[in-house]
Design an enzyme around this catalytic site. Structure first.
Site, PDB file in Angstrom:
ATOM      1  N   HIS A 116      36.030  47.568  33.730  1.00  0.00           N
ATOM      2  CA  HIS A 116      35.094  48.219  34.650  1.00  0.00           C
ATOM      3  C   HIS A 116      35.409  47.901  36.107  1.00  0.00           C
ATOM      4  CE1 HIS A 116      32.868  44.455  35.511  1.00  0.00           C
ATOM      5  NE2 HIS A 116      33.125  44.157  34.251  1.00  0.00           N
ATOM      6  N   ASP A 117      35.199  48.897  36.953  1.00  0.00           N
ATOM      7  CA  ASP A 117      35.307  48.770  38.411  1.00  0.00           C
ATOM      8  C   ASP A 117      36.716  48.486  38.905  1.00  0.00           C
ATOM      9  OD1 ASP A 117      32.374  48.971  39.167  1.00  0.00           O
ATOM     10  OD2 ASP A 117      32.307  47.254  37.810  1.00  0.00           O
ATOM     11  N   GLY A 137      37.639  43.168  34.624  1.00  0.00           N
ATOM     12  CA  GLY A 137      36.859  43.942  35.586  1.00  0.00           C
ATOM     13  C   GLY A 137      37.228  43.645  37.027  1.00  0.00           C
TER      14      GLY A 137
END
Length: 263
Positions: A126-127, A144
């Protein structure tokens, strides 16, 4: 739901209302495309793939079979907020890829640029922010909030710790584990990764004039051979960035680096 008349949808696919499927898209059999997904013209999605969340795919991408894009991330703070994945154009993503949606605490989106080549079984957490023309080898994974800058290359079975930056045109050798930031053009190897030279075979480096090449060599020597404090190297990069375009990669890298650089 909007499906172009020129799109080809395989047997036994589930496409939810609200999905957008562009012209000449090809979706293999047994795929699931969720509401809120937007697939750009000419993109190919392999069989048995799932594209979920607020995911936007650009043009002419190739997604391998059994891939999962835009699925719920592994951040324990995530509470099903409206986050997503943004993927640019002409990316080649191998089979069994997993690309997780962003979080509100991060960018809100996991973002991938253009012309990237990810081999089989890659994971992008994520991100993450990934630039253009990068390469990830088989079974490599990003935790992440990782940044992979343009032209960087990761070999097979590499791992990158959360919040790390791999600078532009850096090169990470097979089976390496990156736990600190890797400056532009630096080659790294090992667990934990350490520098072992600069990427003199980078097309951008080879295309540069002799003066720019020498500046890159000098910055590398200052960081790793001369024992000069990193703050002085940062200052030199800032001063040289306007005159030498390749040095701008270093200035941009140092302005974001927070985990310290590999030594």
């Amino acid at each position: 739901m909007s499906i172009s008349s020129s799109a080809q949808i395989g047997h036994h696919c589930l496409i939810e209302s609200g999905a957008m499927i562009g012209a000449h898209v090809r979706i293999g059999p047994f795929c699931t495309i969720a509401a809120g997904v937007d697939i750009g013209d000419g993109t190919v999605v392999g069989s048995h793939s799932v594209i979920n969340g607020l995911t936007r795919l650009g043009r002419d991408n190739m997604i391998g079979p059994y891939s999962s894009i835009g699925e719920v991330n592994q951040d324990l703070k995530y509470a099903n907020e409206a986050t997503g994945v943004v993927i640019g154009d002409r990316n080649r993503i191998g089979k069994h890829a997993t690309i997780h949606r962003g979080t509100l605490q991060g960018n809100g989106h996991t973002v991938i640029g253009h012309d990237n080549h990810f081999l089989n079984d890659v994971h992008i957490g994520h991100d993450c922010l990934i630039g253009d023309a990068t390469v990830m080898g088989d079974h490599s994974g990003l935790a992440g909030h990782v940044n992979i800058d343009e032209g960087a290359q990761l070999g097979l079975m590499c791992a990158v710790h959360q919040f790390c930056i791999v600078g532009a045109h850096a090169q990470i050798a097979d089976q390496s584990c990156v736990v600190q930031d890797v400056p532009p053009f630096v080659c790294a190897i090992g667990n934990r990764a350490f520098p072992f030279g600069f990427n003199r075979l980078s097309p951008v480096f080879l295309a540069a004039n002799i003066h720019q090449q020498q500046v890159i060599r000098t910055l590398y020597d200052r960081m790793y051979h001369q024992g000069i404090p990193v703050e002085e190297v940062k200052k030199a990069a800032r001063q040289l960035a306007s005159e030498y375009p390749l040095v701008a990669f270093f200035h941009a890298f140092f302005s974001r680096s927070t985990r310290g650089i590999i030594r």
